[in-house]
Design an enzyme around this catalytic site. Structure first.
Site, PDB file in Angstrom:
ATOM      1  N   ASP A 148      29.762  -0.001 -44.054  1.00 43.19           N
ATOM      2  CA  ASP A 148      30.988   0.414 -43.271  1.00 43.19           C
ATOM      3  C   ASP A 148      30.837   1.767 -42.573  1.00 43.19           C
ATOM      4  O   ASP A 148      30.352   2.496 -43.055  1.00 43.19           O
ATOM      5  CB  ASP A 148      32.179   0.633 -44.539  1.00 43.19           C
ATOM      6  CG  ASP A 148      33.363   0.860 -44.069  1.00 43.19           C
ATOM      7  OD1 ASP A 148      33.765   0.972 -42.736  1.00 43.19           O
ATOM      8  OD2 ASP A 148      34.494   0.817 -44.868  1.00 43.19           O
ATOM      9  N   HIS A 154      33.339  -3.087 -44.689  1.00 46.57           N
ATOM     10  CA  HIS A 154      34.998  -2.754 -44.682  1.00 46.57           C
ATOM     11  C   HIS A 154      36.002  -3.785 -44.604  1.00 46.57           C
ATOM     12  O   HIS A 154      35.720  -5.131 -43.949  1.00 46.57           O
ATOM     13  CB  HIS A 154      35.199  -1.905 -43.375  1.00 46.57           C
ATOM     14  CG  HIS A 154      36.671  -1.106 -43.291  1.00 46.57           C
ATOM     15  ND1 HIS A 154      36.840   0.059 -44.028  1.00 46.57           N
ATOM     16  CD2 HIS A 154      37.866  -1.587 -42.584  1.00 46.57           C
ATOM     17  CE1 HIS A 154      38.075   0.361 -43.930  1.00 46.57           C
ATOM     18  NE2 HIS A 154      38.660  -0.586 -43.134  1.00 46.57           N
ATOM     19  N   SER A 169      42.125   1.962 -46.613  1.00 42.76           N
ATOM     20  CA  SER A 169      41.881   2.372 -45.283  1.00 42.76           C
ATOM     21  C   SER A 169      42.569   3.409 -44.439  1.00 42.76           C
ATOM     22  O   SER A 169      42.743   4.322 -45.006  1.00 42.76           O
ATOM     23  CB  SER A 169      41.760   0.990 -44.355  1.00 42.76           C
ATOM     24  OG  SER A 169      41.214   1.277 -43.180  1.00 42.76           O
TER      25      SER A 169
END
Length: 313
Positions: A254, A284, A158
């Site tokens: 996502d 996500h 991320s």
């Protein structure tokens, strides 16, 4: 928006909190509260975890690190400089132990997890410069760390993947260290938040479009303009030539999906060997939130396989 989540993920979706980072202090407190219910972490057999510090960027504090080392006493192991996720404003190396420990165990690598400073208290460029300072320290101390300086990889999840991608740009532009591989897992790359997936999945689980915009606002700081540097948002880099081979993971539902796909496509166009995996039905952070699901296990296994191959160069 109707989401066709993976059948094993579907029952969990309603129970997962959204990471609201509009108030970073509150977001950090929520994560601490959630982590209190998680069983204590146990390192894989044969892996030792120690704390250390690397000299920080010029004039800045030293950077704390966690070092995950195989107990085999080898002196030429590969090394991975790893950055945790958390939307630039939350998370820590101590709160993200499972993946770097598994990397060390399965790839036979020393993994250096960077406890970079967080925004908004430390906006760009502080956090990414912390990561690059650790990269320099790893190369300089390769002998004492027992690693092969020709096999340095970077990895992140991320927001941590944003730092990993930025480190490759910085290393190329600043004449080193040489990086052999980059692993970008559900990467944050583009501050403009205008891709089709951003528009299509504004209320996706865990990480929403609002969360993405809030996190960039904290990271770029109050004085940010439209001229955002590539070291802050790698999607803005005009030239991706000369970067190390990449493995990019994206999730179907996502908001960040398309910026990862676009970056992988541009890496390929620049002549960079790149493997891109999109996992249908995922969102996500689903791999970390629901690790027992078959698709989560496949995501982890394939990423580790790619890392092991990337470290063989």
């Amino acid at each position: 928006m109707t989401y066709n989540f993976d059948i094993e993920l579907q029952p969990w979706v309603s129970m997962l909190p959204t990471l609201d980072v509009s108030d970073p202090v509150a977001a950090r407190a929520m994560l601490v509260q959630m982590s209190a219910s998680i069983p204590p972490f146990e390192a894989p057999e044969g892996i030792t975890i120690t704390s250390g510090e690397a000299p920080g960027p010029d004039g800045e504090p030293d950077v704390p690190v966690l070092i995950f080392s195989p107990n085999d006493q080898e002196t030429d192991r590969p090394v991975v400089v790893y950055a945790h996720g958390g939307g630039f404003v939350t998370g820590s190396a101590d709160g993200d132990l499972a993946l770097p420990a598994q990397m060390a165990a399965e790839a036979g690598a020393v993994v250096i997890s960077v406890n970079y400073r967080l925004a908004p208290e430390t906006p760009f460029p502080g956090p990414v410069e912390d990561c690059y300072a650790v990269l320099l320290w790893v190369e300089k101390n390769s002998e004492s760390l027992g690693i092969d300086p020709a096999r340095i990889a970077v990895a992140g999840v991320s927001a941590g993947a944003c730092f990993a991608a930025a480190m490759t740009l910085m290393a190329r532009d600043r004449n080193g260290p040489e990086i052999c591989f980059q692993m970008l897992d559900i990467p944050v790359l583009d501050d403009r938040c205008s891709t089709p997936s951003m528009l299509a999945y504004p209320d996706a689980p865990i990480w929403t479009v609002k969360s993405a915009r809030d996190s960039w606002r904290h990271y770029l700081g109050p004085d940010a303009s439209g001229d955002v540097p590539a070291y802050a948002a790698p999607a803005r880099a005009h030239d991706l030539t000369g970067l190390p081979p990449a493995y990019v993971v994206v999730s179907e539902y996502d908001p960040l999906r398309d910026e990862g796909i676009d970056y992988a496509r541009r890496l390929l166009g620049a002549g960079v060997p790149t493997e891109l995996h999109l996992f249908p039905g995922t969102f996500h952070g689903s791999g970390g939130a629901i690790p027992a699901a078959a698709v989560s296990q496949r995501m982890r296994a394939e990423a580790l396989t790619a890392l092991k191959k990337g470290l063989q160069s």
